[in-house]
Scaffold this active site. Structure first.
Site, PDB file in Angstrom:
ATOM      1  N   ARG A 169       0.821  -1.218   0.000  1.00 51.11           N
ATOM      2  CA  ARG A 169       0.000   0.000   0.000  1.00 51.11           C
ATOM      3  C   ARG A 169       0.855   1.268   0.000  1.00 51.11           C
ATOM      4  NH1 ARG A 169      -3.956  -1.278   4.848  1.00 51.11           N
ATOM      5  NH2 ARG A 169      -1.988  -2.176   5.591  1.00 51.11           N
ATOM      6  N   ASN A 229      -6.372  -2.931   1.346  1.00 50.80           N
ATOM      7  CA  ASN A 229      -6.329  -4.389   1.450  1.00 50.80           C
ATOM      8  C   ASN A 229      -7.748  -4.921   1.556  1.00 50.80           C
ATOM      9  OD1 ASN A 229      -3.559  -4.572   1.472  1.00 50.80           O
ATOM     10  ND2 ASN A 229      -3.372  -4.872   3.677  1.00 50.80           N
TER      11      ASN A 229
END
Length: 759
Positions: A34, A52
């Site tokens: 990320r 996620n």
């Protein structure tokens, strides 16, 4: 597993503002994906978000040049990530500005967690930097390193789902964790001395105890190690006595490859393995300057580099002047039991072994031994697959139902499939005690939970008395029983995606054959769910049943008596107190079982050659015999081939009659074995196998045998496939069971048949 990256709806570059939704699957959680996506989007001037979820990572990007984002994700992904697929679809723009990292989304999991990774260079620098708040902190980590699987209870991989949930981050750690430009952004185990786990004893205390010759039980990443000074012969002898480990080799741990070169001759390929993020134990040629008690009778030593911060701190504390410290680092478990992982178990099970038990307060959710590897035929091969590699799946090449396989009772692993992926568990060990069976059940529950799958079918061995079989029978699922040696071959076929017929050779200690026969040296043709036994080694008497596997002298006497050479049996084994009795029992017509096992053939030859009459651990005689090989030689007429049966009795008689040295015996045995097996394959090959030969079974871990066979067969124009994704021994059986079971399921569906059981 080979990545299979696909980009759907290929994007042509232009100066139009466009928006794309990217679905990234693979090992993409807990590896800094990320913050990587955040930084990349910022760099490219794109807006959108990343999060996620149960399927992996979801990204939306919008702006000029958004079409180039997916290509950059593919080429520049974080080092610990493993991308399987990137699916990119154009969607409507929404005009929002800025790029953000959103909260994770739950649901039924289709993603996976990464394996534990050794401390990275940046964290090591901080560990020894007095100006860093992580100075000498034995739990330093970031998104590029540290524990993953071993602390994870369930997915998605977030702190609340790990054993770090109870540690509240201090302001400094919280700032790192929430800063998308920091390498600790959403590093779930992040902590520092102010807020994180703590050791029960200082590194200085541990080092002092090591110097005093004491045995230390140290809690690490996947469990406890037993440590001692590897140059202190008394400490090594004490550890062997307390652990009831008479002669089985120990691994040694050092700070880096430069230090390891002092004790082992390490090749470039071995260096690459040692320094990989997994940091496995790697077998390398010994320099001969470690005490005999490290690896008695062997010429290679298991070398491992420090992989947790506490290891680095301890080795640094032990270093004095030019001294390069080296530690014995072996799994902490009483003989035959699984690895100790909890503080309570450590005090209960290790107090009689260790002088000092060092714990910490971060729970190990999934215990995992150190992986053990070697280089065979220029490529890595597992001897034990665990920490650092599990739960990386094996790509089966196609989707199918979920199957759970319970493996073998020796070197047990279990395997669960999800879609096209097979997840082989960490090494569990022999299922011969209550702790091991509890560990197996714990592994079944956790693997199914973390994959979020409910298996549709179960697979197991044919052996009616295996504990693994009884567990499979208790799952209340359609059950597919897979012959042991078929599973060995099927595992290799699966990992290499071989379709159609192959010629297989399975060489191991033993496996349950049809009608209760004891197989172990088998030529098998395999094609999906269909297999044909093309022959085996000449069966030898198995005097004493299971005792014969522990006492090679029994195999030696049995082989010579079977050949009608009672005289040689008496002469060679005259000094053994039980030899005359066994010979007399044979003379009275004692009935014994027979085995075609290659492992037992090794034992018979090693006993006749005078290598070893009694084994203190599995495979000891064969390993010591291999260690004596200098240049394999072929004995003319040392074997015969009749129909599908390969007979090495002429070789055994030659070794018994000619009083050659042990080294000459080792060379003759290995060279003749290789020649005979290669001729056997050539004589019994199917014309449909497309020249593909699969080698598997525990004896293929013998590097001299494996490489010799590969060279001979390739010289004949054949293509040889070895186990690479799983161990050649019974640690790979569960993979073969699921692969073969899925072929059986597909075959029965095609024929509208009900599955009951298949051999």
């Amino acid at each position: 597993m080979a990545n299979r990256v696909t980009i759907v709806d290929a994007m042509a570059g232009d100066r139009t503002i466009r928006r794309f939704r990217l679905r990234v699957r693979g090992v993409v959680q807990g590896v800094g994906f990320r913050p990587f996506a955040f930084a990349l989007a910022r760099k490219m001037g794109l807006s959108g978000f990343v999060l996620n979820d149960n399927a992996g990572v979801l990204i939306e990007v919008e702006g000029f040049g958004a079409d180039a984002f997916a290509r950059a994700v593919k080429t520049d992904a974080p080092p610990l990530s493993r991308i399987d697929t990137i699916e990119a679809h154009e969607i409507d723009t929404n005009g929002l500005t800025g790029f953000e990292i959103r909260e994770s989304v739950g649901g039924k999991s289709a993603t996976r967690i990464g394996a534990d990774a050794a401390t990275c260079r940046d964290c090591l620098d901080e560990l020894f930097d007095p100006e860093s708040r992580f100075f000498h902190y034995p739990f330093v980590n970031c998104t590029h390193c540290g524990p993953r699987l071993t602390i994870t209870r369930r997915l998605p991989y977030d702190r609340a789902q790990t054993s770090m949930a109870g540690f509240v981050m201090c302001p400094a750690c919280r700032a790192d964790y929430e800063n998308p430009l920091n390498r600790r952004f959403h590093a779930e185990p992040v902590a520092c001395p102010a807020c994180g786990p703590k050791l029960s004893h200082s590194v200085a205390e541990i080092a002092q105890a090591i110097r005093a010759g004491q045995i230390i039980a140290l809690k690490g990443i996947g469990g406890f190690h037993l440590l001692c000074d590897a140059e202190n012969e008394n400490a090594i002898a004490t550890l062997r006595r307390r652990k009831a480990r008479d002669e089985k080799p120990f691994a040694v741990m050092l700070r880096d490859v430069a230090a390891a070169h002092r004790f082992a001759e390490i090749t470039d390929a071995e260096t690459a393995l040692l320094e990989s993020p997994a940091h496995p134990v790697v077998l390398a040629a010994s320099q001969g300057n470690l005490p005999h008690g490290i690896a008695p009778g062997l010429t290679r030593v298991g070398v491992m580099l420090a992989y947790a911060p506490v290891h680095h701190l301890l080795l640094a504390a032990l270093e004095e002047g030019s001294n390069v410290p080296v530690l014995v680092a072996t799994s902490a478990n009483p003989g035959g039991e699984p690895l100790v992982a909890s503080n309570e178990d450590a005090h209960r099970r290790l107090s009689g072994i260790a002088d000092l038990i060092v714990t910490h307060d971060r729970d190990i959710v999934v215990r995992a031994d150190d992986s053990v590897m070697q280089i065979v035929a220029q490529a890595p091969a597992y001897l034990r697959r665990a920490r650092g590699y599990v739960p990386e799946p094996v790509d089966l090449g196609s989707d199918g139902p979920s199957v759970i396989a319970l493996g073998s009772d020796l070197k047990n692993t279990i395997c669960v499939t999800r879609g096209r992926e097979a997840y082989l568990s960490q090494h569990i060990g022999g299922l011969d005690n209550a702790e091991a069976i509890r560990f197996q059940r714990e592994t079944v529950a956790h693997l199914c939970s973390i994959l979020d799958v409910t298996p549709d079918y179960a697979a197991c061995d044919l052996h009616p008395d295996f504990r693994s079989v009884r567990l499979a029978e208790g799952l209340d699922l359609p059950l597919i029983r897979v012959q042991h040696h078929v599973a060995h071959i099927a595992a290799v076929v699966a990992e290499h995606h071989l379709a159609g017929p192959v010629t297989g050779l399975a060489l191991d200690g033993h496996g349950y054959g049809p009608g209760g026969t004891i197989w172990g040296g088998e030529r098998i043709d395999l094609d999906g769910a269909d297999w044909t036994h093309k022959g085996g080694l000449r069966p030898l008497p198995l005097a004493g049943g299971d005792k014969a596997a522990r006492e090679p002298w029994r195999m030696g006497i049995g082989a010579l008596y079977q050949a009608g050479r009672e005289d040689l049996a008496r002469a060679l084994f005259a000094s053994h107190p039980m030899a005359e009795k066994l010979i007399s029992l044979f003379g009275l017509g004692m009935r014994v079982g027979l085995t075609s096992s290659m492992g037992r053939l090794f034992d018979a030859a090693a006993a006749i050659a005078g290598v070893r009459l009694v084994q203190h651990y599995e495979g000891q005689a064969a390993m010591e015999f291999e260690a004596m090989v200098t240049a394999p030689e072929v004995l003319a007429d040392g074997y015969s081939l009749t129909g599908g049966q390969l007979d090495f009795m002429p070789l055994l008689i030659h070794l018994a009659e000619n009083h050659v040295t042990v080294a000459e015996s080792a060379n003759l045995f290995h060279g003749t074995l290789i020649a005979g097996l290669a001729e056997w394959i050539a004589a019994t090959r199917s014309p449909l196998d497309q020249g593909r030969v699969v080698l598997s079974g525990g004896c293929i871990m013998n590097r001299v045998l494996a490489e010799g066979l590969v060279n001979r067969l390739e010289a004949q124009g054949l293509t040889v496939f070895l186990p690479r994704a799983a161990p050649a021994n019974d640690g790979g059986i569960a993979l073969g069971q699921v692969a073969f079971a899925r072929h059986v399921i597909e075959k029965h569906k095609l024929h509208s048949e009900e599955i009951e059981t298949c051999a």
